[in-house]
Design an enzyme around this catalytic site. Structure first.
Site, PDB file in Angstrom:
ATOM      1  N   GLU A 142       0.823  -1.207   0.000  1.00  0.00           N
ATOM      2  CA  GLU A 142       0.000   0.000   0.000  1.00  0.00           C
ATOM      3  C   GLU A 142       0.863   1.266   0.000  1.00  0.00           C
ATOM      4  O   GLU A 142       0.648   2.196   0.782  1.00  0.00           O
ATOM      5  CB  GLU A 142      -0.972  -0.026   1.191  1.00  0.00           C
TER       6      GLU A 142
ATOM      7  N   ASP B 110      -8.255  -9.180   3.486  1.00  0.00           N
ATOM      8  CA  ASP B 110      -8.045  -8.091   4.430  1.00  0.00           C
ATOM      9  C   ASP B 110      -9.204  -7.991   5.421  1.00  0.00           C
ATOM     10  O   ASP B 110     -10.031  -7.088   5.293  1.00  0.00           O
ATOM     11  CB  ASP B 110      -7.899  -6.774   3.641  1.00  0.00           C
TER      12      ASP B 110
ATOM     13  N   GLU C 103     -12.702  -2.664  11.767  1.00  0.00           N
ATOM     14  CA  GLU C 103     -12.628  -1.870  10.539  1.00  0.00           C
ATOM     15  C   GLU C 103     -13.722  -2.225   9.529  1.00  0.00           C
ATOM     16  O   GLU C 103     -14.481  -1.354   9.099  1.00  0.00           O
ATOM     17  CB  GLU C 103     -11.245  -2.045   9.903  1.00  0.00           C
TER      18      GLU C 103
ATOM     19  N   GLU D 195     -22.798 -10.587   9.164  1.00  0.00           N
ATOM     20  CA  GLU D 195     -22.504 -11.195   7.858  1.00  0.00           C
ATOM     21  C   GLU D 195     -23.769 -11.235   6.995  1.00  0.00           C
ATOM     22  O   GLU D 195     -23.731 -10.929   5.800  1.00  0.00           O
ATOM     23  CB  GLU D 195     -21.974 -12.618   8.067  1.00  0.00           C
TER      24      GLU D 195
HETATM   25  O1  GCW Z   1      -7.079  -3.091   6.217  1.00  0.00           O
HETATM   26  C1  GCW Z   1      -6.143  -2.247   5.650  1.00  0.00           C
HETATM   27  C2  GCW Z   1      -6.457  -0.916   6.241  1.00  0.00           C
HETATM   28  C3  GCW Z   1      -5.301   0.027   6.310  1.00  0.00           C
HETATM   29  C4  GCW Z   1      -4.168  -0.701   7.001  1.00  0.00           C
HETATM   30  C5  GCW Z   1      -3.817  -1.929   6.195  1.00  0.00           C
HETATM   31  C6  GCW Z   1      -2.755  -2.756   6.879  1.00  0.00           C
HETATM   32  C7  GCW Z   1      -2.527   0.247   8.444  1.00  0.00           C
HETATM   33  O2  GCW Z   1      -7.513  -0.363   5.506  1.00  0.00           O
HETATM   34  O3  GCW Z   1      -5.713   1.143   7.030  1.00  0.00           O
HETATM   35  O4  GCW Z   1      -3.059   0.139   7.171  1.00  0.00           O
HETATM   36  O5  GCW Z   1      -4.921  -2.756   6.057  1.00  0.00           O
HETATM   37  O6  GCW Z   1      -3.117  -3.718   7.540  1.00  0.00           O
HETATM   38  O7  GCW Z   1      -1.596  -2.459   6.749  1.00  0.00           O
END
Ligand code: GCW
Length: 845
Positions: free
Chosen positions: A312, A391, A419, A537
């Site tokens: 990222e 993620d 999140e 879910e």
């Molecule tokens: O889930 C994503 C998040 C990011 C995060 C990234 C990670 C810290 O949206 O905010 O960054 O993963 O885990 O590195």
């Protein structure tokens, strides 16, 4: 005070005590979380009445002092008893607290369990010199502290201690939390306020909260904490910042929690003035070595570094054509002489993937990159692997990389902060989800190899292994923005200690420690917690499709389309003909091939794949029949309705506890949250269902989707000042439109006449609470004001849409046919007092 006045006060106080027995007076704002030490009542108290009055502590280290104080504090709270501290055994019953060595010097005739080791503890009722004693012993001082907390839990549960005999050793040596705090005080994906560690680019002067956090963590066995964001600011390593970090380590130390920090791999260049951060350059190695020495001079028990690189947009070894192993090792070698470790995150992927190529697959990334490096990492490197391959989605299979490293230490990374899971505004107890991954059998070498035993290091006899959990607590009094969310922090830590605990055990423990032992309260909250993940879910993303949230924005409200046609790779590939990612070996991305042959059989074919993960592994027509017999599309509709309906039940369940949870602040707080969730679940339900209706063209067999007979759209009302606007994406507002009250108008109204039959109704006003101003709303029936409120929530968006759509419920309203119902809105500071619709619902009896 005159005597009569004094008597009146005494009388009044007595009267109040009769009205509110002691437990009801135990006000609670959530700060103490599961360490409330609330007074035990009646029968419960009687069970532990024989508890000794003397505490013998021989050693005098800081950790033992903490342990001693905690035991005294807990007993004072729960039993109203004060313990007397002695160095020698008294001639009466006593609690004996210390390390095995302390115990041996006091009572050599005792035989502690030989297997007691590491951070483990032994709790026992033993007779010493004719007296009943309670032993709290640890192989280490930290173990003794954990023993104290375990004993206090038993007292809180009013367990019989007379035959106490328990030895526990944690399953995992590494039990860390990660906090993604920025140095300016904001927290990435934090939903409980600003950082408890940093403000304005510096470590806070007052670290009381950091110490209290360490206490909470220690109480459930957490032994390390990385305090800054994995998207690390290189400044943490500057000579003026390190002494500040040392103060955090000082606040942690009495609780046995070691400090770790996230580092930016480019620091040798960006901070150190070198012209490179190439990991195989000897100057880079030297820079890290000297930096580690500097750190350990200030923080002798420093735990280590956490690294996010080539991910990222973060700098990483790929800039020099080097591997993650090269990068991890250069840092590891600097830490190694000090017994420090490197946690190197496997969350490395290309977020500019070409979405047009059906063979591209982000889920493959971690395994493709790290598996070939299996024998390349130093012994003090630990690869930190997110539990699923994407993620932290609402449901993912276990990451194949968890089974793809045999000669490398690994920890499993779980996300405690919600999140993608409702950001602490939605009730979502994550332990059952984590358990599915932990119990998942990777079938390595034709053996039973559940993820939990691989991560712990047991399967491949690795010395280091365990859990890392992204916690992101903040300055909010209740730490995570919602007292219920603390169940996830608690549950994470308990699983890190013992992954064999069941979800029900963990939920029950947390509930009793947080709300007391009333069986009705416990049963009700347990049932809410244990069904909350499937519920979430159901109304977000089913069948393994992903959370279906807006992945390009806040990761909060619905945003089905946002996954598609971009490089982030969270694709679900829904189009007119079908939905799901084909990840099979035969026709798909080949991801399934990253698992062992046994596991491949579970996912390679449509026939074998469980419904719950179908769309993660396969692309199917909407008319495909699931094992349940339903078509995929009907399942999507039904599950969203079921999920939203269940959130309504949560509100009712919680309301049934009104007089049992007492006049507690937490009761109202949680109630408000659950009502909000009930409204937002409907936003989710409608957005997802309407999106799929539009894309598939297949109507809901039950006729619900797209038909809302109880609704009156704001844009169809008589509007004064209000004007309709299109909402983007359209499915995030009913009918694709909202009405807004915009300058130069400063007050607007929307009205209509009730055309139903006379009766009692609930009025639901769906409005938008943008996070800028504080708009006001009023509801009038026949000119009489029934309700007013201020839209002052800080939802994660400025825009009118799925993140900000909010429901106001006004119950038990008498309506007569023809009544005028009017909503008035007063915008404020850019917040447009926007309305979506009004729903008129016959109230439940
Ligand atoms: O889930 C994503 C998040 C990011 C995060 C990234 C990670 C810290 O949206 O905010 O960054 O993963 O885990 O590195």
């Amino acid at each position: 005070m005159k005597r009569s006045g004094f008597l009146r006060v005494v009388f009044l106080a007595g009267f109040l005590l009769i009205l509110y027995p002691a437990q009801k007076l135990h006000a609670d704002n959530g700060y103490d979380a599961w360490l409330r030490y609330a007074p035990l009542q009646g029968a419960e108290r009687a069970k532990v009445a024989a508890f000794p009055s003397t505490l013998v502590v021989r050693g005098d280290s800081p950790l033992l002092e903490t342990s001693q104080k905690e035991l005294i504090r807990g007993l004072h709270g729960m039993l109203g008893r004060e313990l007397r501290v002695e160095k020698e055994l008294p001639k009466e019953s006593a609690v004996i607290l210390g390390t095995l060595a302390d115990l041996n010097s006091l009572a050599p005739e005792l035989h502690p369990p030989a297997e007691l080791q590491a951070d483990g503890y032994w709790l026992a009722s033993e007779r010493i010199h004719g007296h009943d004693c309670i032993i709290v012993a640890g192989a280490t001082e930290r173990g003794a502290l954990y023993g104290v907390f375990a004993l206090l839990r038993k007292i809180a549960f009013a367990e019989d201690l007379s035959h106490l005999q328990e030895m526990q050793t944690p399953a995992n040596p590494i039990r860390w939390v990660n906090d993604w705090d920025n140095l300016d005080g904001r927290i990435e994906r934090g939903y409980g306020g600003r950082s408890i560690f940093f403000e304005n680019g510096a470590v806070r002067a007052d670290l009381t909260r950091a110490g209290d956090y360490a206490r909470l963590l220690a109480s459930v066995g957490i032994n390390g904490c990385v305090v800054n964001n994995v998207n690390a600011n290189p400044r943490v390593l500057t000579p003026d910042f390190l002494p500040q970090l040392a103060r955090i380590a000082d606040a942690f130390r009495p609780w046995g929690v070691r400090l770790g920090i996230s580092v930016d791999l480019s620091s040798p260049k960006s901070l150190g003035g070198l012209d490179t951060f190439d990991p195989i350059d000897s100057r880079v190695q030297l820079w890290w070595t000297e930096k580690a020495e500097e750190i350990y001079r200030l923080i002798p028990d420093f735990a280590g570094f956490l690294v996010k690189a080539d991910s990222e947009g973060r700098p990483g070894p790929s800039s020099y054509g080097r591997t993650p192993a090269d990068a991890a090792n250069v840092v590891a070698r600097a830490l190694q002489p000090h017994n420090g470790i490197v946690m190197y995150r496997a969350f490395v992927y290309d977020h500019h993937l070409d979405w047009r190529n059906p063979k591209n697959d982000r889920a493959r990334a971690a395994y493709d990159i790290f598996h070939p490096l299996d024998d390349k990492f130093d012994d003090n490197v630990i690869v930190q692997i997110k539990h699923g391959p994407i993620d932290f989605q609402v449901r993912e299979p276990a990451s194949p990389l968890l089974g793809g490293l045999e000669k490398t230490n690994e920890v499993i990374e779980l996300q405690i902060t919600q999140e993608y899971m409702g950001q602490q505004r939605h009730l979502c107890f994550l332990v059952p989800m984590w358990k599915e991954t932990l119990d998942f059998d990777m079938h390595l070498h034709d053996r039973a190899t559940p993820v939990k035993n691989i991560a712990s290091g047991q399967v491949f006899r690795r010395a280091l292994g365990g859990f890392a959990g992204v916690a992101n607590v903040g300055l909010d009094t209740n730490w995570m923005g919602n007292p219920m969310a603390m169940a996830n922090l608690y549950g994470f830590a308990r699983l890190a200690w013992d992954p064999n605990l069941s979800s029900a055990d963990i939920s029950d423990e947390w509930t009793r420690l947080t709300f007391g032992n009333d069986p009705v309260v416990d049963r009700t909250i347990d049932s809410m917690l244990l069904s909350s993940w499937p519920t979430y879910e159901n109304y977000t993303g089913q069948l393994g499709i992903g959370t279906l949230t807006d992945i390009l924005g806040s990761h909060y409200g619905p945003g089905v389309e946002s996954s598609e046609r971009n490089g982030w790779g969270q694709w679900h590939r829904a189009d007119h003909d079908g939905v799901g990612m084909d990840r099979s070996i035969a026709t798909g991305t080949g991801y399934v091939g990253q698992y062992s042959p046994e596991v491949q059989k579970e996912f390679e074919t449509l026939a074998a794949t469980p419904d719950s993960l179908l769309l993660f592994f396969h692309h199917v027509p909407f008319t495909y029949r699931l094992k349940s017999g339903k078509t995929v599309i009907q399942h999507i509709y039904d599950s969203h309705y079921e999920g939203a309906e269940r959130t309504h039940v949560f509100v009712r369940m919680w309301e049934s506890l009104r007089n049992l949870v007492g006049d507690d602040e937490r009761y109202e707080f949680v109630l408000k949250g659950l009502k909000y969730q009930e409204g937002h679940a409907i936003v989710w339900r409608d957005a997802v269902c309407n999106w799929f209706l539009r894309v598939s063209g297949i109507p809901d067999a039950k006729g619900r989707v797209g038909h809302y007979p109880k609704r009156i759209e704001a844009e169809s009302m008589q509007l004064t000042g209000y004007a309709p606007v299109d909402v983007e994406p359209a499915e995030n507002a009913s009918g694709g439109k909202a009405t807004t009250c915009q300058a130069p108008v400063s007050e607007c109204s929307a009205s209509f006449h009730f055309n139903g039959t006379d009766g009692t109704y609930q009025l639901n006003v769906q409005y938008f609470d943008q996070n800028n101003g504080k708009a006001k709303f009023r509801v009038l029936v026949g000119g009489r004001q029934l309700d007013e409120w201020i839209a002052d929530d800080t939802l994660p968006n400025l825009k009118i849409g799925g993140d900000t759509s909010t429901r106001r419920q006004i119950s038990k309203i008498t309506l007569h046919h023809g009544d005028e119902i009017r909503i008035e809105g007063i915008p404020d500071d850019g917040e447009l007092a926007a309305i979506d619709y009004v729903e008129i619902d016959p109230t439940s009896p």
